[in-house]
Structures are given as C-alpha cells and as structure tokens.
Design a protein around this motif. Sequence first.
Motif, PDB file in Angstrom:
ATOM      1  N   ILE A 147     107.783  37.544  54.013  1.00  0.00           N
ATOM      2  CA  ILE A 147     106.443  37.947  53.580  1.00  0.00           C
ATOM      3  C   ILE A 147     106.073  37.117  52.356  1.00  0.00           C
ATOM      4  CG2 ILE A 147     105.003  39.871  52.779  1.00  0.00           C
ATOM      5  CD1 ILE A 147     106.962  41.787  54.200  1.00  0.00           C
ATOM      6  N   PHE A 148     104.939  36.415  52.436  1.00  0.00           N
ATOM      7  CA  PHE A 148     104.481  35.602  51.300  1.00  0.00           C
ATOM      8  C   PHE A 148     103.826  36.489  50.246  1.00  0.00           C
ATOM      9  CE2 PHE A 148     105.618  31.661  53.016  1.00  0.00           C
ATOM     10  CZ  PHE A 148     105.129  31.492  54.306  1.00  0.00           C
ATOM     11  N   LEU A 149     104.029  36.112  48.984  1.00  0.00           N
ATOM     12  CA  LEU A 149     103.360  36.782  47.865  1.00  0.00           C
ATOM     13  C   LEU A 149     102.420  35.766  47.226  1.00  0.00           C
ATOM     14  CD1 LEU A 149     106.076  38.452  48.249  1.00  0.00           C
ATOM     15  CD2 LEU A 149     105.919  38.986  45.814  1.00  0.00           C
ATOM     16  N   GLU A 150     101.134  36.170  47.073  1.00  0.00           N
ATOM     17  CA  GLU A 150     100.184  35.292  46.368  1.00  0.00           C
ATOM     18  C   GLU A 150      99.666  36.063  45.162  1.00  0.00           C
ATOM     19  OE1 GLU A 150      96.976  34.414  49.052  1.00  0.00           O
ATOM     20  OE2 GLU A 150      96.211  36.467  49.003  1.00  0.00           O
ATOM     21  N   THR A 151      99.183  35.324  44.162  1.00  0.00           N
ATOM     22  CA  THR A 151      98.720  36.024  42.946  1.00  0.00           C
ATOM     23  C   THR A 151      97.304  36.545  43.185  1.00  0.00           C
ATOM     24  OG1 THR A 151      98.084  33.860  42.140  1.00  0.00           O
ATOM     25  CG2 THR A 151     100.137  34.766  41.299  1.00  0.00           C
ATOM     26  N   GLY A 152      97.090  37.738  42.693  1.00  0.00           N
ATOM     27  CA  GLY A 152      95.786  38.402  42.862  1.00  0.00           C
ATOM     28  C   GLY A 152      95.848  39.710  42.115  1.00  0.00           C
ATOM     29  N   ASP A 153      95.471  40.775  42.813  1.00  0.00           N
ATOM     30  CA  ASP A 153      95.503  42.087  42.140  1.00  0.00           C
ATOM     31  C   ASP A 153      96.946  42.513  41.892  1.00  0.00           C
ATOM     32  OD1 ASP A 153      92.793  43.204  44.284  1.00  0.00           O
ATOM     33  OD2 ASP A 153      92.801  42.118  42.367  1.00  0.00           O
ATOM     34  N   ASP A 154      97.102  43.449  41.000  1.00  0.00           N
ATOM     35  CA  ASP A 154      98.411  44.029  40.712  1.00  0.00           C
ATOM     36  C   ASP A 154      98.908  44.781  41.952  1.00  0.00           C
ATOM     37  OD1 ASP A 154      99.992  46.470  38.968  1.00  0.00           O
ATOM     38  OD2 ASP A 154     100.084  44.377  38.268  1.00  0.00           O
ATOM     39  N   HIS A 155     100.186  44.606  42.278  1.00  0.00           N
ATOM     40  CA  HIS A 155     100.712  45.331  43.441  1.00  0.00           C
ATOM     41  C   HIS A 155     101.340  46.635  42.938  1.00  0.00           C
ATOM     42  CE1 HIS A 155     102.984  46.496  46.932  1.00  0.00           C
ATOM     43  NE2 HIS A 155     102.380  45.567  47.635  1.00  0.00           N
ATOM     44  N   ARG A 156     100.745  47.757  43.334  1.00  0.00           N
ATOM     45  CA  ARG A 156     101.124  49.038  42.723  1.00  0.00           C
ATOM     46  C   ARG A 156     102.586  49.398  42.975  1.00  0.00           C
ATOM     47  NH1 ARG A 156      98.491  54.186  45.374  1.00  0.00           N
ATOM     48  NH2 ARG A 156     100.234  55.039  44.210  1.00  0.00           N
ATOM     49  N   TRP A 157     103.158  48.955  44.094  1.00  0.00           N
ATOM     50  CA  TRP A 157     104.538  49.371  44.386  1.00  0.00           C
ATOM     51  C   TRP A 157     105.563  48.380  43.873  1.00  0.00           C
ATOM     52  CZ3 TRP A 157     104.459  54.163  45.237  1.00  0.00           C
ATOM     53  CH2 TRP A 157     103.407  54.758  45.955  1.00  0.00           C
ATOM     54  N   LEU A 158     105.116  47.162  43.609  1.00  0.00           N
ATOM     55  CA  LEU A 158     106.093  46.157  43.161  1.00  0.00           C
ATOM     56  C   LEU A 158     106.637  46.543  41.786  1.00  0.00           C
ATOM     57  CD1 LEU A 158     107.189  43.605  44.527  1.00  0.00           C
ATOM     58  CD2 LEU A 158     105.674  42.275  43.080  1.00  0.00           C
ATOM     59  N   HIS A 159     105.857  47.359  41.054  1.00  0.00           N
ATOM     60  CA  HIS A 159     106.303  47.783  39.705  1.00  0.00           C
ATOM     61  C   HIS A 159     107.658  48.475  39.775  1.00  0.00           C
ATOM     62  CE1 HIS A 159     102.943  46.636  37.298  1.00  0.00           C
ATOM     63  NE2 HIS A 159     102.097  47.193  38.158  1.00  0.00           N
ATOM     64  N   THR A 160     107.861  49.265  40.841  1.00  0.00           N
ATOM     65  CA  THR A 160     109.148  49.991  40.912  1.00  0.00           C
ATOM     66  C   THR A 160     110.298  48.993  40.916  1.00  0.00           C
ATOM     67  OG1 THR A 160     108.506  50.168  43.223  1.00  0.00           O
ATOM     68  CG2 THR A 160     108.689  52.204  41.999  1.00  0.00           C
ATOM     69  N   ILE A 161     110.046  47.827  41.535  1.00  0.00           N
ATOM     70  CA  ILE A 161     111.123  46.825  41.581  1.00  0.00           C
ATOM     71  C   ILE A 161     111.189  46.055  40.264  1.00  0.00           C
ATOM     72  CG2 ILE A 161     111.900  44.711  42.742  1.00  0.00           C
ATOM     73  CD1 ILE A 161     110.708  45.838  45.306  1.00  0.00           C
ATOM     74  N   THR A 162     110.028  45.582  39.779  1.00  0.00           N
ATOM     75  CA  THR A 162     110.073  44.767  38.542  1.00  0.00           C
ATOM     76  C   THR A 162     110.566  45.612  37.369  1.00  0.00           C
ATOM     77  OG1 THR A 162     107.692  45.167  38.432  1.00  0.00           O
ATOM     78  CG2 THR A 162     108.402  42.989  39.143  1.00  0.00           C
ATOM     79  N   ASP A 163     110.229  46.918  37.375  1.00  0.00           N
ATOM     80  CA  ASP A 163     110.735  47.770  36.278  1.00  0.00           C
ATOM     81  C   ASP A 163     112.258  47.869  36.356  1.00  0.00           C
ATOM     82  OD1 ASP A 163     108.132  48.102  35.647  1.00  0.00           O
ATOM     83  OD2 ASP A 163     107.968  50.183  36.335  1.00  0.00           O
ATOM     84  N   ALA A 164     112.786  47.928  37.572  1.00  0.00           N
ATOM     85  CA  ALA A 164     114.242  48.064  37.719  1.00  0.00           C
ATOM     86  C   ALA A 164     114.952  46.759  37.355  1.00  0.00           C
ATOM     87  CB  ALA A 164     114.585  48.452  39.158  1.00  0.00           C
ATOM     88  N   LEU A 165     114.198  45.649  37.417  1.00  0.00           N
ATOM     89  CA  LEU A 165     114.836  44.335  37.177  1.00  0.00           C
ATOM     90  C   LEU A 165     115.416  44.241  35.776  1.00  0.00           C
ATOM     91  CD1 LEU A 165     112.308  41.938  38.920  1.00  0.00           C
ATOM     92  CD2 LEU A 165     114.438  42.869  39.786  1.00  0.00           C
ATOM     93  N   TYR A 166     114.774  44.983  34.846  1.00  0.00           N
ATOM     94  CA  TYR A 166     115.274  44.869  33.468  1.00  0.00           C
ATOM     95  C   TYR A 166     116.677  45.440  33.362  1.00  0.00           C
ATOM     96  CZ  TYR A 166     110.734  43.152  32.582  1.00  0.00           C
ATOM     97  OH  TYR A 166     109.621  42.357  32.632  1.00  0.00           O
ATOM     98  N   MET A 167     117.042  46.265  34.365  1.00  0.00           N
ATOM     99  CA  MET A 167     118.397  46.843  34.346  1.00  0.00           C
ATOM    100  C   MET A 167     119.401  45.843  34.925  1.00  0.00           C
ATOM    101  SD  MET A 167     117.551  50.009  33.530  1.00  0.00           S
ATOM    102  CE  MET A 167     118.723  51.190  34.185  1.00  0.00           C
ATOM    103  N   VAL A 168     118.894  44.815  35.661  1.00  0.00           N
ATOM    104  CA  VAL A 168     119.825  43.874  36.303  1.00  0.00           C
ATOM    105  C   VAL A 168     119.464  42.444  35.913  1.00  0.00           C
ATOM    106  CG1 VAL A 168     120.462  45.313  38.271  1.00  0.00           C
ATOM    107  CG2 VAL A 168     118.379  43.928  38.388  1.00  0.00           C
ATOM    108  N   LYS A 169     119.132  42.287  34.629  1.00  0.00           N
ATOM    109  CA  LYS A 169     118.679  40.976  34.164  1.00  0.00           C
ATOM    110  C   LYS A 169     119.793  39.934  34.240  1.00  0.00           C
ATOM    111  CE  LYS A 169     115.644  39.181  30.567  1.00  0.00           C
ATOM    112  NZ  LYS A 169     114.845  38.473  31.577  1.00  0.00           N
ATOM    113  N   TYR A 170     121.031  40.395  34.174  1.00  0.00           N
ATOM    114  CA  TYR A 170     122.129  39.427  34.115  1.00  0.00           C
ATOM    115  C   TYR A 170     122.963  39.444  35.382  1.00  0.00           C
ATOM    116  CZ  TYR A 170     120.370  39.412  29.463  1.00  0.00           C
ATOM    117  OH  TYR A 170     119.508  39.332  28.408  1.00  0.00           O
ATOM    118  N   LYS A 171     123.558  38.293  35.695  1.00  0.00           N
ATOM    119  CA  LYS A 171     124.304  38.108  36.932  1.00  0.00           C
ATOM    120  C   LYS A 171     125.371  39.201  37.074  1.00  0.00           C
ATOM    121  CE  LYS A 171     127.184  34.795  39.419  1.00  0.00           C
ATOM    122  NZ  LYS A 171     127.595  33.395  39.594  1.00  0.00           N
ATOM    123  N   ALA A 172     125.531  39.684  38.299  1.00  0.00           N
ATOM    124  CA  ALA A 172     126.579  40.660  38.658  1.00  0.00           C
ATOM    125  C   ALA A 172     126.258  42.064  38.145  1.00  0.00           C
ATOM    126  CB  ALA A 172     127.953  40.209  38.167  1.00  0.00           C
TER     127      ALA A 172
END
Length: 262
Positions: A147-172
């Motif tokens: 699935i391609f992602l293009e820039t445009g409006d904010d994706h309301r559900w992607l936040h759940t993933i990007t917010d969790a990313l801060y917990m896995v910022k480093y390898k492993a």
Amino acid sequence: MTGKHWGYGKDDGPSIWHQNFPVAEGDRQSPIDIMPQQASHDPNLGPIVLNYDHCTSLNICNNGHSVVVEFDDTDDRSVILGGPLDNPYRLKQFHFHWGGKGCHGSEHTVEGNSYASELHLVHWNAVKYRSFGEAASAPDGLAVLGIFLETGDDHRWLHTITDALYMVKYKASVTDFKGFNPKCLLPSSLHYWTYLGSLTTPPLHESVTWIVLKEPIAVSERQASFECSCSLGRKRIRGYAWKITSGPPSLSKAGKYAPPIN
Ligand SMILES: COc1ccc(N[C@H](NS(N)(=O)=O)Oc2ccccc2)cc1OC
Ligand SMILES: [Zn+2]
C-alpha cells in the motif's frame, strides 16, 4: 533475517547483495516499476478479501531494518484470500519502507514515480507449508499486500503506530502492541496490480505473490517524515515484471463496481 549482514550503504547495499544472496540476480526480483498501460487485465482475477477482524497483533519491534508489527499466526484469524491466491494466506507481520527527511521511500514505483512510503503486509501459505520459514523459500509461499503512502491529510489511525514508535526507537527494542486491526490502514478501493516477485530485502527469496493496491493512503508530512534508526534506504528497481495483471473492479461499499483507478 539470516545472520549475514546487509544494509543500504555503499559497501553493504543493494548493488552488492548478490555476493551474499545470489538470488538477487534472479528473474523475479522485486521491487519493480509498475507500468499501468502494460498491465494486462485478467478477467479471471476476483477481488482480494481481507479477513482481519479477529486481529491478532502482538507487538511492535524495530529489527534494525524497519519497524515491524508482528501478529499471532498460529491460526487463520487474520488472512488474505481471493485475487490471484489459491489459498488463504496468514498475516505474519507488517512493516513500512520510509524515506528519510523529504525523500521518498517507496520500493515499488508507478511509471517511475515513487511515493513517500510503502506499507507491506506479509502473509504466508499455511495450507501448503508448516511454517513461515518454509513458506518463505517456496515460489507460492508468501503474499505481500503493498500500500502506497502519499503526503496529504493526517491519517487518524497511523498515530497509534507512530506514537508507539517512540517506544521502539532503537534497534532490537520491542513493546506490546495488541488489538491493532490493519484494516484501518486500507484505502477505499482494493483495485490492485499483481505479479510474481520476491522479498525486497535479503534473503530476497523469490516466493512472493505481490498484490499492490492502486490507491494510496494519505498521511501528513509529519507522519511521513517519521524517521528512526531503522529508516530503510531504497532497493534499486530491478527491471519490470514480464506479466503484471491488474485486478478487477472491486465491490465498493454500495455493492456496485467502483471506477478503476489508473
Ligand atoms: C517474518 O520474516 C520476514 C519478513 C519479511 C522479510 N523481508 C521483507 N521483505 S519485503 N519488503 O518484501 O516484505 O522486508 C522487511 C524489511 C524490514 C523489516 C521486515 C521485513 C524477511 C523476513 O525474514 C527473513
Ligand atoms: Zn517490505
């Protein structure tokens, strides 16, 4: 991933992968440049069906190459079927291919155009094979939904993933990530292109039936500029598929055929 090191630098990147992974010189290597005008319409291809409702996400982890959301694949609760597939394929994980700041990270391109990012949902044929590992080296073992992602409006559900990313910022690093249903990441149309290809990263197994959705999803600049120590580079495009078939109109919500997205 096998023990052999690989990356996207000049001394460990795609141009030398063939040294450790000779299949890199194979004849069904991905990604490819998709040329819609050259895609032949195959009337025998039905719509793809995603049964993700009993979503079984387990955790989110940074494996040093990408951020991966892993699923419980011990039964058929989360599967993809239909389209070019002869069996249901179990969802194993999904991951993103992001670019760096301001550069596009999609692996597939459409008429030479790349997208900000590309989401891959990796599934395996549990009807024919006993494990993901076994399926991953069989020509009909895997099915990856792109699935391609293009820039445009904010994706309301992607936040759940990007917010969790801060917990896995480093390898492993790994953290719980339960109850996430990837259906919320789908575009409105399930029109697709499909071709027989490979994993786009080592071990590059030629075991993937690719199903690439024509309609991208929109994410905001900030969401697309997500970077962590795992940002993948881009694998160079390896030629083009000799046969790529575009899926039929998919049933829109109203039950009638949606116009093709080309
Ligand atoms: C579940 O086991 C695997 C799953 C997938 C891939 N490779 C996958 N290839 S792709 N881009 O064609 O889906 O790339 C990555 C890239 C970054 C993170 C995770 C997957 C390899 C796997 O084990 C070898
Ligand atoms: Zn991928």
